[in-house]
Motif scaffolding. Structure first.
Motif, short mmCIF file in Angstrom:
data_model
loop_
_atom_site.label_atom_id
_atom_site.label_comp_id
_atom_site.label_asym_id
_atom_site.label_seq_id
_atom_site.Cartn_x
_atom_site.Cartn_y
_atom_site.Cartn_z
N GLN A 112 0.82 -1.21 0.00
CA GLN A 112 0.00 0.00 0.00
C GLN A 112 0.85 1.26 0.00
O GLN A 112 0.46 2.28 -0.58
N SER A 113 2.01 1.22 0.61
CA SER A 113 2.87 2.40 0.60
C SER A 113 3.37 2.70 -0.81
O SER A 113 3.54 3.87 -1.19
N GLU A 114 3.58 1.66 -1.60
CA GLU A 114 3.96 1.84 -3.00
C GLU A 114 2.81 2.47 -3.79
O GLU A 114 3.02 3.36 -4.62
N VAL A 115 1.59 2.03 -3.50
CA VAL A 115 0.41 2.61 -4.14
C VAL A 115 0.27 4.08 -3.75
O VAL A 115 0.06 4.96 -4.60
N ASP A 116 0.39 4.35 -2.46
CA ASP A 116 0.14 5.71 -1.95
C ASP A 116 1.13 6.73 -2.48
O ASP A 116 0.86 7.94 -2.45
N TYR A 117 2.27 6.29 -2.96
CA TYR A 117 3.25 7.21 -3.54
C TYR A 117 2.63 8.04 -4.66
O TYR A 117 3.02 9.20 -4.87
N TRP A 118 1.67 7.49 -5.38
CA TRP A 118 1.10 8.15 -6.55
C TRP A 118 -0.02 9.12 -6.19
O TRP A 118 -0.54 9.81 -7.07
N PHE A 119 -0.36 9.21 -4.91
CA PHE A 119 -1.51 10.01 -4.47
C PHE A 119 -1.07 11.33 -3.84
O PHE A 119 -0.01 11.42 -3.22
N GLU A 120 -1.96 12.34 -3.98
CA GLU A 120 -1.74 13.65 -3.37
C GLU A 120 -2.52 13.73 -2.06
O GLU A 120 -3.72 13.42 -2.03
N ARG A 121 -1.87 14.16 -0.99
CA ARG A 121 -2.51 14.25 0.31
C ARG A 121 -3.13 15.62 0.58
O ARG A 121 -3.91 15.77 1.51
N GLU A 122 -2.76 16.60 -0.23
CA GLU A 122 -3.37 17.92 -0.13
C GLU A 122 -3.33 18.59 -1.51
O GLU A 122 -2.51 18.25 -2.35
N MET A 123 -4.24 19.52 -1.71
CA MET A 123 -4.32 20.22 -2.98
C MET A 123 -4.77 21.66 -2.71
O MET A 123 -5.89 21.87 -2.25
N PRO A 124 -3.89 22.67 -3.01
CA PRO A 124 -2.55 22.43 -3.54
C PRO A 124 -1.58 22.00 -2.45
O PRO A 124 -1.77 22.29 -1.28
N GLY A 125 -0.53 21.31 -2.89
CA GLY A 125 0.56 20.94 -2.00
C GLY A 125 1.81 21.68 -2.43
O GLY A 125 1.77 22.55 -3.31
N ALA A 126 2.93 21.32 -1.84
CA ALA A 126 4.18 22.03 -2.13
C ALA A 126 4.53 21.96 -3.61
O ALA A 126 4.99 22.95 -4.20
N THR A 127 4.31 20.80 -4.22
CA THR A 127 4.69 20.63 -5.63
C THR A 127 3.72 21.31 -6.58
O THR A 127 4.13 21.84 -7.62
N THR A 128 2.43 21.30 -6.25
CA THR A 128 1.43 21.83 -7.17
C THR A 128 1.12 23.30 -6.95
O THR A 128 0.48 23.93 -7.81
N ARG A 129 1.55 23.87 -5.83
CA ARG A 129 1.21 25.27 -5.55
C ARG A 129 1.67 26.23 -6.65
O ARG A 129 0.95 27.19 -6.98
N PRO A 130 2.84 26.02 -7.29
CA PRO A 130 3.24 26.91 -8.38
C PRO A 130 2.23 26.96 -9.52
O PRO A 130 2.08 28.00 -10.19
N LEU A 131 1.54 25.86 -9.75
CA LEU A 131 0.53 25.83 -10.81
C LEU A 131 -0.63 26.76 -10.49
O LEU A 131 -1.10 27.52 -11.35
N PHE A 132 -1.06 26.76 -9.24
CA PHE A 132 -2.14 27.64 -8.81
C PHE A 132 -1.68 29.10 -8.85
O PHE A 132 -2.44 29.98 -9.26
N GLU A 133 -0.46 29.33 -8.41
CA GLU A 133 0.05 30.70 -8.39
C GLU A 133 0.18 31.26 -9.80
O GLU A 133 -0.18 32.42 -10.06
N ARG A 134 0.69 30.45 -10.74
CA ARG A 134 0.84 30.92 -12.12
C ARG A 134 -0.52 31.16 -12.76
O ARG A 134 -0.71 32.15 -13.48
N ALA A 135 -1.46 30.27 -12.49
CA ALA A 135 -2.81 30.46 -13.02
C ALA A 135 -3.42 31.76 -12.50
O ALA A 135 -4.06 32.51 -13.25
N ARG A 136 -3.21 32.04 -11.23
CA ARG A 136 -3.73 33.28 -10.64
C ARG A 136 -3.06 34.50 -11.27
O ARG A 136 -3.72 35.49 -11.57
N GLU A 137 -1.76 34.42 -11.49
CA GLU A 137 -1.04 35.52 -12.13
C GLU A 137 -1.60 35.81 -13.52
O GLU A 137 -1.71 36.98 -13.93
N HIS A 138 -1.92 34.75 -14.25
CA HIS A 138 -2.44 34.91 -15.60
C HIS A 138 -3.94 35.21 -15.63
O HIS A 138 -4.49 35.55 -16.68
N GLY A 139 -4.62 35.04 -14.51
CA GLY A 139 -6.07 35.20 -14.48
C GLY A 139 -6.78 34.10 -15.25
O GLY A 139 -7.79 34.33 -15.91
N ILE A 140 -6.25 32.86 -15.13
CA ILE A 140 -6.79 31.71 -15.85
C ILE A 140 -7.36 30.71 -14.85
O ILE A 140 -6.68 30.32 -13.89
N ALA A 141 -8.60 30.29 -15.06
CA ALA A 141 -9.17 29.17 -14.30
C ALA A 141 -8.56 27.88 -14.83
O ALA A 141 -8.25 27.77 -16.02
#
Length: 306
Positions: A61-90
Motif C-alpha cells: 500500500q505504501s507503493e500505491v500511496d506514492y502516486w496520491f496527493e494528500r493535499e491540494m494544492p501541495g508544495a509541488t502543485t502550488r506553483p501551478l495555482f500561483e501561475r494560473a492566478r497571475e495569468h487570471g486563468i481558471a
C-alpha cells in the motif's frame, strides 16, 4: 462571463521515473502558452501529475500511496495555482487523491480565475478490475486502487457559467451527462488516460477507440446542449501507449478544435455559453419533453433484466 477562451492542454506521456516537479513544469509551460493565446480557462487531463499507475499491479500500500496527493494544492502543485492566478486563468486537472481519512479517489478539481478551488469531482464509473488478470494483455486496476466517487455529478458556478466535471470512462455513460444536463450545465470538462489498445480485444484498433471516445463526447454535448472539453494524456508511457484525440465540442455536438499529436499540445476555442440556450429551450427543453414515468429502470436496476 458568458464567453470563454478555453484551452485544452493535452499532455504527452509521463514515465514512471518522471518527478512531480518535472510534470508541473510541463503544465506551467502549457499554461504560459495558454496565457499568450488569451485563454481564460485551461483543462488538463486525468491523473495529470503522474503516469497512469493503475496499469501496474502493486500489493504494498505504501507503493500505491506514492502516486496520491494528500493535499491540494501541495508544495509541488502550488506553483501551478500561483501561475494560473497571475495569468487570471481558471484551471481544471485530475489527480489521485488520498484523503485525511485514508480514502483513495480518482479526482478532478476546478478553480476560478483567482486560483481558488471552487469544485471537486471524484470519478464514479471506475473501469477495470481488482485482482491481477493473467488473461489481459496489460492490467487496468482502477477498481483496486480507487473507490467509486462519492460526490455525484454536481455543477459549479464559475464567473456566471455553470460548469461540471467527469473523468475518462464516465464519458461513455449517458447518465453522467444527463445528471449535469438536468442542472443546466453549460460546460463539461473531462480528462482521460485511455490505452491505445484494448487489453481484452487487441484487434479493436486505434481508429475505433478514437471514434468511440469522440462519439461519447459529441453525443453527450448535443443531447444536453452543452459545450464539452475532453483532454487526453497520450503517448508511450514505459511501453504502454495512450491515445490522444483531445477535442473541444460545441452545444450542437460539432468538434471545433482537435489535437493532432500524442504529445504536449494546446488547442483552443472561443466558446460562447449563450449558444447552449437554443438546444435547452427547444428539442432538449427537459421540462416540456421528458417523460420520467417511463425511466424508472435507469435508477432501479444495474444489470440487464427482462
Amino acid at each position: 462571463m458568458r464567453e470563454w477562451m478555453i484551452g485544452a492542454a493535452q499532455m504527452g506521456p509521463i514515465q514512471k521515473s518522471d518527478s512531480r516537479e518535472a510534470v508541473v513544469a510541463r503544465m506551467l509551460a502549457l499554461l504560459d502558452s495558454a496565457a499568450e493565446q488569451g485563454c481564460e480557462l485551461v483543462v488538463f487531463p486525468e491523473l495529470a501529475l503522474t503516469t497512469f499507475f493503475p496499469r501496474w499491479y502493486m500489493e504494498d500500500q505504501s507503493e500505491v500511496d506514492y502516486w496520491f496527493e494528500r493535499e491540494m494544492p501541495g508544495a509541488t502543485t502550488r506553483p501551478l495555482f500561483e501561475r494560473a492566478r497571475e495569468h487570471g486563468i481558471a484551471i481544471s486537472f485530475g489527480y489521485a487523491e488520498l484523503t485525511p481519512e485514508g480514502r483513495h479517489f480518482n479526482t478532478s478539481i476546478l478553480t476560478n480565475r483567482r486560483g481558488e478551488i471552487i469544485g471537486k469531482y471524484r470519478k464514479v464509473h471506475l473501469p477495470g478490475h481488482v485482482e491481477h488478470d493473467s488473461e489481459r494483455d496489460f492490467q487496468h486496476l482502477e477498481k483496486r486502487y480507487f473507490e467509486p466517487g462519492d460526490l455525484g455529478f454536481e455543477t459549479f458556478d464559475n464567473d456566471g457559467t455553470l460548469m461540471g466535471m467527469c473523468i475518462c470512462n464516465d464519458r461513455r455513460w449517458p447518465e453522467t451527462w444527463r445528471v449535469m444536463g438536468l442542472q443546466g450545465v453549460e460546460l463539461v470538462m473531462l480528462g482521460y488516460n485511455t490505452p491505445s489498445v484494448n487489453s481484452q480485444n487487441a484487434g479493436e484498433g486505434l481508429e475505433k477507440r478514437l471514434y468511440h471516445s469522440e462519439l461519447s463526447v459529441t453525443s453527450g454535448a448535443y443531447q444536453n446542449a452543452t459545450w464539452a472539453v475532453a483532454v487526453a494524456k497520450a503517448g508511450d508511457e514505459d511501453g504502454h501507449p495512450l491515445m490522444g484525440g483531445s477535442i473541444i465540442v460545441d452545444p450542437d455536438g460539432f468538434v471545433v478544435a482537435r489535437a493532432d499529436s500524442e504529445g504536449d499540445e494546446l488547442i483552443t476555442a472561443r466558446c460562447d455559453m449563450d449558444r447552449c440556450q437554443f438546444g435547452k429551450t427547444t428539442i432538449f427543453d427537459f421540462a416540456r419533453h421528458r417523460r420520467i414515468e417511463h425511466y424508472g429502470r435507469i435508477t432501479s436496476q444495474t444489470g440487464v433484466e427482462r
